[in-house]
Design an enzyme around this catalytic site. Structure first.
Site, mmCIF file in Angstrom:
data_model
loop_
_atom_site.group_PDB
_atom_site.id
_atom_site.type_symbol
_atom_site.label_atom_id
_atom_site.label_comp_id
_atom_site.label_asym_id
_atom_site.label_seq_id
_atom_site.Cartn_x
_atom_site.Cartn_y
_atom_site.Cartn_z
ATOM 1 N N SER A 22 0.827 -1.215 0.000
ATOM 2 C CA SER A 22 0.000 0.000 0.000
ATOM 3 C C SER A 22 0.857 1.259 0.000
ATOM 4 O O SER A 22 0.330 2.356 0.150
ATOM 5 C CB SER A 22 -0.907 0.001 1.232
ATOM 6 O OG SER A 22 -0.126 -0.052 2.402
ATOM 7 N N ASN A 109 -1.266 -2.078 13.600
ATOM 8 C CA ASN A 109 -2.708 -1.818 13.667
ATOM 9 C C ASN A 109 -3.029 -0.538 14.443
ATOM 10 O O ASN A 109 -3.872 0.254 14.009
ATOM 11 C CB ASN A 109 -3.442 -3.006 14.302
ATOM 12 C CG ASN A 109 -3.291 -4.271 13.464
ATOM 13 O OD1 ASN A 109 -2.774 -4.204 12.347
ATOM 14 N ND2 ASN A 109 -3.708 -5.407 13.996
ATOM 15 N N HIS A 155 -39.421 24.770 -8.564
ATOM 16 C CA HIS A 155 -39.579 23.930 -9.772
ATOM 17 C C HIS A 155 -38.870 24.542 -10.978
ATOM 18 O O HIS A 155 -39.253 24.299 -12.109
ATOM 19 C CB HIS A 155 -41.054 23.723 -10.116
ATOM 20 C CG HIS A 155 -41.912 23.369 -8.946
ATOM 21 N ND1 HIS A 155 -42.140 22.074 -8.548
ATOM 22 C CD2 HIS A 155 -42.558 24.156 -8.043
ATOM 23 C CE1 HIS A 155 -42.916 22.076 -7.477
ATOM 24 N NE2 HIS A 155 -43.166 23.327 -7.142
ATOM 25 N N SER A 276 -13.815 25.654 -26.743
ATOM 26 C CA SER A 276 -14.104 24.388 -27.419
ATOM 27 C C SER A 276 -13.085 24.171 -28.527
ATOM 28 O O SER A 276 -12.611 25.124 -29.147
ATOM 29 C CB SER A 276 -15.516 24.461 -28.012
ATOM 30 O OG SER A 276 -15.620 23.607 -29.137
ATOM 31 N N LYS A 282 -17.297 29.382 -28.267
ATOM 32 C CA LYS A 282 -17.688 28.849 -26.958
ATOM 33 C C LYS A 282 -16.838 29.337 -25.800
ATOM 34 O O LYS A 282 -15.631 29.518 -25.916
ATOM 35 C CB LYS A 282 -17.602 27.324 -26.998
ATOM 36 C CG LYS A 282 -18.629 26.716 -27.928
ATOM 37 C CD LYS A 282 -19.938 26.480 -27.251
ATOM 38 C CE LYS A 282 -19.865 25.144 -26.563
ATOM 39 N NZ LYS A 282 -21.131 24.792 -25.978
ATOM 40 N N ASN A 284 -16.955 27.851 -22.009
ATOM 41 C CA ASN A 284 -17.661 26.835 -21.234
ATOM 42 C C ASN A 284 -17.326 26.886 -19.742
ATOM 43 O O ASN A 284 -16.166 27.080 -19.380
ATOM 44 C CB ASN A 284 -17.321 25.440 -21.759
ATOM 45 C CG ASN A 284 -17.842 25.213 -23.168
ATOM 46 O OD1 ASN A 284 -18.883 25.757 -23.536
ATOM 47 N ND2 ASN A 284 -17.110 24.448 -23.953
ATOM 48 N N GLU A 289 -18.759 22.592 -13.948
ATOM 49 C CA GLU A 289 -19.275 21.253 -14.294
ATOM 50 C C GLU A 289 -18.459 20.156 -13.627
ATOM 51 O O GLU A 289 -18.990 19.144 -13.173
ATOM 52 C CB GLU A 289 -19.253 21.060 -15.810
ATOM 53 C CG GLU A 289 -20.242 21.952 -16.542
ATOM 54 C CD GLU A 289 -19.948 21.997 -18.034
ATOM 55 O OE1 GLU A 289 -20.001 20.955 -18.689
ATOM 56 O OE2 GLU A 289 -19.647 23.092 -18.540
ATOM 57 N N TYR A 316 -8.776 -5.901 13.602
ATOM 58 C CA TYR A 316 -8.220 -5.472 12.319
ATOM 59 C C TYR A 316 -8.363 -6.554 11.253
ATOM 60 O O TYR A 316 -8.199 -7.746 11.515
ATOM 61 C CB TYR A 316 -6.729 -5.108 12.473
ATOM 62 C CG TYR A 316 -6.104 -4.702 11.154
ATOM 63 C CD1 TYR A 316 -6.231 -3.408 10.678
ATOM 64 C CD2 TYR A 316 -5.429 -5.632 10.363
ATOM 65 C CE1 TYR A 316 -5.698 -3.035 9.449
ATOM 66 C CE2 TYR A 316 -4.891 -5.272 9.137
ATOM 67 C CZ TYR A 316 -5.031 -3.968 8.685
ATOM 68 O OH TYR A 316 -4.503 -3.613 7.477
ATOM 69 N N GLN A 321 -6.996 -1.800 4.798
ATOM 70 C CA GLN A 321 -5.941 -1.076 4.077
ATOM 71 C C GLN A 321 -6.536 -0.298 2.889
ATOM 72 O O GLN A 321 -5.965 0.687 2.448
ATOM 73 C CB GLN A 321 -4.877 -2.064 3.589
ATOM 74 C CG GLN A 321 -3.749 -1.427 2.796
ATOM 75 C CD GLN A 321 -2.573 -2.356 2.646
ATOM 76 O OE1 GLN A 321 -1.815 -2.555 3.588
ATOM 77 N NE2 GLN A 321 -2.427 -2.961 1.488
ATOM 78 N N LYS A 324 -7.728 3.912 2.834
ATOM 79 C CA LYS A 324 -7.012 5.169 2.580
ATOM 80 C C LYS A 324 -7.239 5.717 1.176
ATOM 81 O O LYS A 324 -7.332 6.928 0.992
ATOM 82 C CB LYS A 324 -5.527 4.976 2.868
ATOM 83 C CG LYS A 324 -5.246 5.001 4.379
ATOM 84 C CD LYS A 324 -3.874 4.568 4.745
ATOM 85 C CE LYS A 324 -3.675 3.097 4.956
ATOM 86 N NZ LYS A 324 -4.738 2.303 5.560
#
Ligand code: ARG
Length: 465
Positions: A22, A109, A155, A276, A282, A284, A289, A316, A321, A324
């Site tokens: 890891s 641990n 709405h 674009s 464009k 954007n 987003e 444990y 592991q 993370k």
């Protein structure tokens, strides 16, 4: 040979090493791991479990390792599995037998539980400051726009006029709760788990309070099994992050919408938009987003952690592991999103005229017309019916309520007088909403002022810590 290699007769298979390792993920906790080890070694020395010389030697070597890692002179290896064993291996390489004493009374641990908690404390502080910055930005904008009229929606249909300042302060309130929730989450992270050992505690006479003080924790964990198996705090953080991202996502959705030619309520600064590759015209709102989009991955991180943990027997298990990657992804995503969102908001220009023009359309004053009739003694339901008919009359003629002639008004209700025109002016509708928490400019300015004081107090408290 592996640090745990004693009972093995063979080396690990290369695939095992690769799959089990890891370090690529947890390597980022190297500083916390070293600080935790220094505190542990210091305490072992104080308790006479190792000699003062051994303690000095271990601490000096750990400090050296920290410097060398930061200078890029030490490189982690996959073979050493994780951050804990990489650092312990460096230590043993440097000082031999003495280095092998560091892990007395400790397990990976409780060590990993400590490292994550320390790491999260630091990351939460960074996020906390970003949130404060965003909230300050909102207050400045809300003050500036306390009288900027815009249509409020339900709405996504025009509903009633509000001020842009009031709208912004709605997001302030959401972030205020986010900030409080983050504080709360921090409290539960701030527990020191060392001493739990592998799962059952340890027979060595460790001074856990001493380590707690040295590492600036609020409390020590109360149960060794819980201390090594608890990842609630990580789940809590991801759930916190999901709520924050949900707020940012709603807001960025509105920014995307408001940036359209159809709305034209806002224009983002060129520096925070993109073009674009095919359409030259464009501009954007990609960043907005992306923030909306990245909300999905943070929800994914939360679900990931919940599912990892749901079937684990105490204490444990190696499944943990996997925690993370999800947790760090949530931390990084929130941090990056806030870092981009703040300057994007600061540099955006709001088109006040388009907003107020939009508020003039769509009968946003219809409720006030009904309220007018109520004030003249008509029951609200009846008033609602009368105004509905007036709206229909306008729709058929493509006019607004303000354009109806007085004698026509009188046909709808004889109680209507000349004062109707003033009463249903958009600005009047807005400023009439003086009820606590309503959109009247006076309220918004008061909310901004109160919130500024609240924020200052918080910052002061934070500086003292
Ligand atoms: N790398 C491990 C983790 O992140 C550390 C704990 C390992 N403990 C163990 N008993 N194998 O969870």
């Amino acid at each position: 040979m592996k640090l745990w290699g004693g009972r093995f007769t063979k080396d690990s298979n290369r695939l095992t090493e690769e799959f089990n390792s890891s370090i690529a993920i947890d390597g980022r906790m190297y500083k916390q791991d070293i600080m935790g080890s220094i505190a542990h070694a210091d305490m072992l020395g104080k308790q006479g479990i190792i000699t003062p010389r051994e303690k000095e030697c271990i601490i000096n070597a750990l400090e050296e390792i920290l410097r060398e890692l930061e200078a890029g002179r030490l490189i982690f290896t996959e073979a050493a599995e994780d951050v804990h064993m990489n650092i312990e291996t460096f230590l043993i390489d440097k000082i031999g037998e003495t280095g092998k004493k560091l892990h007395t009374g400790r397990s990976r641990n409780d060590q990993v539980a400590l490292d994550i908690r320390m790491y999260m404390r630091e990351e939460i502080k960074k996020i906390y400051f970003l949130l404060l910055d965003l909230m300050e930005t909102i207050l400045a904008l809300a003050y500036e726009h306390a009288e900027t009229i815009m249509p409020g929606y339900t709405h996504l249909q025009k509903a009633q006029p509000i001020s842009l300042g009031h709208y912004l302060m709605a997001y302030f309130e959401m972030l205020r709760r986010d900030l409080e929730r983050l504080n709360d989450c921090y409290k539960r992270i701030n527990y020191m788990p060392l001493g739990a050992g592998a799962l059952a505690g340890t027979g060595f006479d460790l001074d856990r309070e001493y380590v707690k003080e040295a590492l600036n924790f609020e409390c020590i964990t109360r149960n060794s099994l819980d201390a090594v198996s608890d990842r609630d705090f990580a789940i809590e953080f991801c759930s916190w992050a999901s709520i924050l991202m949900m707020h940012l996502s709603r807001w960025t959705e509105e920014i995307v919408l408001w940036s359209t030619e159809e709305f034209a309520f806002i224009e983002l600064d060129d520096a925070y938009t993109t073009g674009s590759s095919i359409m030259p015209q464009k501009k954007n709102p990609d960043l907005a987003e992306l923030i909306r989009g990245k909300t999905g991955r943070v929800y994914g991180d939360l679900i990931n952690l919940l599912v990892i943990m749901k079937g684990l027997p105490l204490a444990y298990n190696k499944d943990m592991q996997e925690d993370k990657e999800a947790l760090f992804d949530a931390v990084d995503t929130v941090n990056k999103c806030l870092t981009v969102f703040i300057p994007m908001l600061k540099t955006a220009s709001f088109h006040a005229e388009n907003m107020s023009n939009a508020a003039e359309q769509g009968f946003t004053n219809a409720t006030d017309f009904a309220d007018y009739l109520v004030n003249k003694g008509v029951a609200f339901r009846t008033a609602h019916e009368i105004v509905g008919q007036a709206v229909l009359y306008c729709l058929q003629r493509n006019i607004s309520l303000n354009d109806i002639e007085l004698q026509v008004y009188k046909e709808f209700s004889s109680l209507i007088e000349e004062d109707i025109y003033k009463y249903i002016e958009t600005k009047e509708c807005l400023d009439r909403r003086k009820v606590a928490g309503g959109t009247a400019s006076f309220n918004v300015i008061k909310a901004v002022k109160d919130s500024k004081l609240w924020l200052k107090e918080l910052q002061k408290k934070y500086d003292e810590i």
